[in-house]
Design an enzyme around this catalytic site. Structure first.
Site, short mmCIF file in Angstrom:
data_model
loop_
_atom_site.label_atom_id
_atom_site.label_comp_id
_atom_site.label_asym_id
_atom_site.label_seq_id
_atom_site.Cartn_x
_atom_site.Cartn_y
_atom_site.Cartn_z
N GLU A 270 72.01 -8.32 -4.56
CA GLU A 270 72.61 -9.01 -5.80
C GLU A 270 72.25 -10.26 -6.05
O GLU A 270 73.26 -11.20 -6.54
CB GLU A 270 74.13 -8.57 -5.54
CG GLU A 270 74.77 -9.51 -4.43
CD GLU A 270 74.89 -8.68 -3.16
OE1 GLU A 270 74.18 -7.86 -2.64
OE2 GLU A 270 75.87 -9.04 -2.31
N HIS A 303 76.36 -1.40 -8.94
CA HIS A 303 76.73 -2.11 -7.95
C HIS A 303 76.31 -3.38 -7.77
O HIS A 303 77.18 -4.19 -7.57
CB HIS A 303 76.11 -1.14 -6.68
CG HIS A 303 76.67 -1.70 -5.22
ND1 HIS A 303 77.55 -1.20 -4.42
CD2 HIS A 303 76.22 -2.92 -4.56
CE1 HIS A 303 77.54 -1.77 -3.38
NE2 HIS A 303 76.77 -2.81 -3.19
N GLU A 304 75.10 -3.67 -8.05
CA GLU A 304 74.55 -5.06 -7.85
C GLU A 304 75.09 -5.84 -9.10
O GLU A 304 75.50 -6.99 -8.80
CB GLU A 304 73.00 -4.91 -7.95
CG GLU A 304 72.45 -4.17 -6.72
CD GLU A 304 72.85 -4.32 -5.28
OE1 GLU A 304 73.33 -5.43 -5.01
OE2 GLU A 304 72.90 -3.32 -4.86
N HIS A 307 78.70 -6.81 -8.14
CA HIS A 307 78.83 -7.84 -7.19
C HIS A 307 78.91 -9.17 -7.96
O HIS A 307 79.21 -10.32 -7.18
CB HIS A 307 77.42 -7.85 -6.08
CG HIS A 307 77.49 -6.99 -5.01
ND1 HIS A 307 78.62 -7.19 -4.15
CD2 HIS A 307 76.89 -6.19 -4.52
CE1 HIS A 307 78.58 -6.36 -3.22
NE2 HIS A 307 77.24 -5.93 -3.30
N1 PHE Z 1 73.99 -6.75 -0.35
C1 PHE Z 1 73.03 -5.65 -0.80
C2 PHE Z 1 74.13 -4.79 -1.66
O1 PHE Z 1 74.87 -3.91 -0.93
C3 PHE Z 1 72.58 -4.86 0.34
C4 PHE Z 1 71.52 -5.40 1.35
C5 PHE Z 1 71.87 -6.25 2.44
C6 PHE Z 1 70.40 -5.78 0.79
C7 PHE Z 1 71.08 -6.63 3.23
C8 PHE Z 1 69.44 -6.31 1.43
C9 PHE Z 1 69.71 -6.89 2.71
O2 PHE Z 1 74.02 -4.20 -2.66
ZN ZN Z 2 76.56 -4.34 -2.11
#
Ligand code: PHE
Ligand code: ZN
Length: 890
Positions: A270, A303-304, A307
């Site tokens: 994100e 989802h992204e 965030h």
């Molecule tokens: N933060 C990301 C998500 O949940 C997941 C992620 C974590 C991607 C670590 C890459 C490394 O959308």
């Molecule tokens: Zn996430």
């Protein structure tokens, strides 16, 4: 990694940093062989430390330090120290500018963390601790700085250069080089930094926010994929509109970019204004992506995007708080998914994931609370527990407070914490205040590991017209989370329920002492003690309770019920989730019995009660095709195994295969009829209906195929030939791959020829074979591991073969001779030297090893120890293996 034992980081050790960073001005000089990064950081000392001057310690990994300047002056070597993954400066002033220059090697970065290359392009991944592989920094989420990024590169190889925020300058430097500058006006932690450079094309669109901001939307992909972006773009537009409608949250920059890359450890990331995605969650055409892929894309794009508020604007104070952003954002993407398609189907699918993955994790050596207490490698805690159980915890606030109360809690959370790095307790406090509820006991959901068991018992007093329901909660499994020995206490558990009469109608639910007539709809009981009795009054007949409707809490639920009662609920409960769940419970009871019969070497028989219930589902006009297919699908071997004292993969496989075949025999005509109706059905209907239809049709085909007849085989071969969409193509190839037939050989080789240029399709080709029920699957997997198109370097490809075989094909992976285990260990060992994060995920497949018979246990242990004994093991794999082998009290 150094040779010392990796050390654990503890949640209770949290301290704010001694120094803060105001702004970070980064400059990247991207080259073929190396990249230079110059970072100009405005740093100041924490206010309450004034007078005292602690050293400044910045972290950095795999960096070659070229120069350090303080307030413009080159620091002489004795003023700083570069050692042990850090840059240390003794007694710096209160406020100063630090400038570092480092050299890094993106083309040698196979860990896919930090700055790396994928399909020739440059790309970053900084969560959780990848930024320290780019430059020296206070790489922790509570340090929020304003970032600006200047990128210089070759015009030919890197015509496109992207970073967070707005593009403020672009300049041709001559000599084939050019430069751009990006500025992100929002302070952010380093894990949200991103840079992408290379030969990419944009599929463009726009979105007008309700506040009137015109946002440019850009999906950046490799040139050959430019026609596969429309679904991702449309999903993004739907997500933006949904977040405004449901949460009143608007986007805050003038541009939102998504980049699809082929090499990525996770689903997507994100980064502020510049998401980086695994191409699997972006690229789609009906001919390349299944209905499930389309849905996955919509969910991950959502989802992204979500965030941006839950994660970016309000972020985590420290990594132990990860579920603050992930649990909440998964909950938001679940609600989005439910609103975009079918709420019932979405809920059932989400619960299936929770039960298969999270329940298993929580009863094994990696069991941890949604807010863990310690980690060695944070990357190991991007788990189903933090994500999926975390989302269930958020859902419980929603259930307890109601949609409006939950929304008020969210509003207050943003009002209080926008622009800050906060904790799970801050979130809970906002919910408690806005909902005017005491949620202190609810806080135990954050600190206690393990899946609670809720047991129900009811009795009816016909004279008084009273039904009393006793609910008990307990933790039957020992607490496996490493650092706690305190006995676990009663949780605050919302139990949504209803009462049915003997014709399946919802009864008025009135609790003792309530004067007003109760509601007929579902209501929520709050279980807060280890045992509680609820008394319902005004009943003229014994009700049939429908409990844990919509799966209102992440618990295992048990109630002594007759099979007749389960079959009744399976056919009649007004709550679609509970209807499905009753059917699963019934099938599970029968399958476990069958498995015992099979293990004894006796003949199995199909219970006519289930066969009939199955037939009623087939014929039920009130169910859509997706709900039908879900109801007709038996619980997976993974879910069944969780219910066995000692997992017997052969018996479970035999039982499940037997039952599938027996059901197909009993309902052969109906299944064939459903299949042909599905094939004939015109494609001009609405998209949701077409999806339901395909799902039911392909479920019928899979059952039909179990009979082993030529007719079904021919139908599958024809479907593979004629299919106009990947859903039908894949479904046909999956069933063919289980057979020993010419159609299977031809199908696989044709598909290989057609798919060999498309990595995502090749992944399917590997996965379908790795998941096959055929007896020679393991031998085929070994061949495929040597196939020229196979590579451990690409996480998607690696998972398609190794992941599918080892985690989705239990009967073959758990061969009694241990060859499957040896294969996994070999792969993990090879992979660990390139990509520790991915290797740690793979080695986790061994985690349930203590649940098997003594023969398999010994073989498993031997392979886990072999991995653990490797020289130069990463701390990621070290942590998983150490926990897996840790001595147990039982
Ligand atoms: N933060 C990301 C998500 O949940 C997941 C992620 C974590 C991607 C670590 C890459 C490394 O959308
Ligand atoms: Zn996430």
């Amino acid at each position: 990694m150094s040779s010392e034992k990796p050390q654990a980081v503890l949640r209770e050790d949290y301290c704010p940093p001694d120094y803060w960073i105001d702004s970070a001005d980064l400059s990247f000089d991207l080259g073929e062989e190396e990249t230079q990064v110059r970072a100009r950081l405005e740093i100041f000392r924490r206010e309450d430390l004034i007078g005292d001057s602690p050293p400044l310690i910045l972290v950095g990994e795999e960096l070659e330090c070229l120069e350090v300047r303080l307030d413009g002056e080159v620091l002489p070597a004795h003023r700083y120290r570069v050692a042990d993954d850090e840059l240390r400066i003794d007694s710096p002033p209160e406020r100063f500018q630090l400038e570092t220059r480092v050299r890094i090697k993106p083309h040698e970065n196979t860990a896919l963390s930090g700055l790396y290359r994928t399909s020739g392009n440059f790309c970053t991944q900084c969560e959780a601790m990848g930024f320290r592989r780019i430059t020296y920094f206070l790489d922790r989420p509570d340090v929020m700085a304003r970032f600006s990024t200047t990128i210089t590169a070759d015009k030919a190889s890197c015509p496109v250069m992207l970073s967070n925020g707005n593009r403020v300058e672009a300049e041709d430097l001559g000599g084939g080089r050019h430069r751009v500058r990006w500025e992100d006006p929002f302070p952010k932690p380093s894990y949200l930094f991103a840079l992408v450079a290379g030969d990419l094309r944009a599929h463009r669109g726009s979105f007008k926010t309700s506040g009137g901001r015109e946002v440019a939307l850009e999906i950046w992909v490799e040139p050959q994929n430019i026609d596969k972006c429309e679904h991702a773009l449309a999903s993004l537009q739907r997500a933006m509109a949904w977040d405004e409608r449901v949460f009143g949250l608007e986007y805050d920059l003038d541009i939102y970019m998504i980049v699809a890359v082929n090499d990525f450890n996770m689903g997507a990331m994100e980064n502020k204004g510049l998401n980086v995605f695994n191409s699997k969650y972006v690229l789609a055409l009906p001919s390349t992506a299944t209905d499930a892929d389309y849905e996955g894309i919509e969910r991950v794009i959502g989802h992204e995007y979500f965030h941006n508020w839950t994660g970016n604007r309000v972020t985590c104070r420290d990594w132990f708080q990860l579920t603050l952003k992930e649990g909440l954002t998964v909950f938001r993407d679940q609600q989005f998914g439910a609103d975009m398609s079918s709420a019932a189907v979405t809920r059932i699918e989400d619960v299936k994931i929770l039960r298969a993955a999270q329940f298993a994790e929580d009863s094994g050596p990696m069991s941890h609370p949604i807010r863990p207490d310690s980690y060695i490698s944070m990357d190991n805690f991007y788990t189903s527990t933090v994500y999926n159980k975390g989302a269930e915890v958020i859902r419980m606030y929603h259930t307890l407070l109601g949609a409006e109360g939950f929304r008020r809690g969210m509003d207050l959370y943003f009002e209080r914490h926008d622009g800050a790095a906060v904790t799970c307790d801050d979130f809970r406090d906002a919910m408690a205040t806005a909902g005017e509820r005491d949620l202190s006991q609810f806080g135990r959901w954050y600190s206690q590991a393990g899946t609670p068991l809720v047991e129900a018992e009811g009795s009816f007093d016909s004279e008084a017209g009273c039904y009393s329901l006793t609910l008990k909660q307990s933790f039957p499994e020992p607490d496996q989370s490493a650092t706690r020995e305190i006995p676990r206490q009663a949780l605050h558990i919302p139990v949504a329920m209803g009462l049915l009469n003997s014709s399946g109608e919802d009864l008025t639910v009135r609790l003792e002492g309530e004067s007003a007539p109760g509601e007929t709809q579902t209501r929520v009981l709050e279980l807060t003690q280890s045992q509680q009795t609820f008394i319902f009054t005004g009943l003229s007949q014994a009700p049939i309770p429908s409990l844990l409707r919509g799966f209102s809490a992440p618990v295992r639920f048990k109630m002594e019920r007759s099979r007749e009662e389960l079959a009744f609920l399976m056919g009649r409960d007004s709550d679609s989730f509970s209807r499905w769940d009753a059917g699963q419970q019934l099938a599970l009871d029968l399958l476990l019995d069958l498995a015992k019969t099979s293990a004894r070497g006796e003949a199995m028989a199909l219970d006519p009660l289930y066969a009939e219930a199955f037939g009623r589902i087939l014929a039920d006009p009130s169910l859509d095709g997706s709900l039908k297919a879900l109801a007709l699908t038996l619980p997976s071997e993974k879910v069944l195994g969780q219910e066995m004292e000692v997992v017997d993969p052969d018996a479970l496989f035999a039982a499940r295969e037997f039952m599938r075949k027996a059901l197909a025999q009993t309902h052969c005509d109906a299944l064939r009829e459903i299949y042909s109706r599905g094939v004939e059905r015109a494609i001009d209907e609405n998209e949701q209906d077409a999806i339901h239809q395909r799902r039911l049709k392909n479920c019928a085909l899979a059952y039909w195929m179990t009979l082993g007849g030529e007719d079904a085989l021919e139908a599958a071969a024809t479907q593979l030939e004629r299919a106009e969409n990947m859903t039908d193509t894949e479904a046909a190839l999956v069933v063919l791959a289980d057979t020993v037939s010419e159609a299977r050989d031809r199908g696989l080789s044709d598909c290989y020829d057609r798919w060999s240029e498309d990595p995502l399709l090749l992944d399917k080709w590997f996965a379908i074979q790795a998941g096959s029920r055929r007896p020679d699957t393991f031998e085929r997997v070994l061949e495929l591991a040597d196939h020229p198109a196979f590579s451990l370097k690409n996480p998607n490809r690696m998972r398609s073969l190794v992941g599918t075989f080892c985690s989705a094909n239990p009967v073959h992976f758990n061969r009694a001779d241990g060859a499957g285990y040896r294969f996994l260990a070999d792969m993990v060992i090879q992979l660990d030297s390139m990509n520790p994060q991915a290797a740690a995920r793979m080695v986790s497949i061994f985690n349930p090893w203590r649940r098997f018979d003594s023969g398999r246990k010994a073989l498993l242990k031997q392979e886990i120890e072999r991995v653990g004994g490797q020289h130069g093991l990463s701390k990621d794999v070290f942590e998983i293996v150490t926990r897996a082998l840790a001595d147990q009290s039982d």
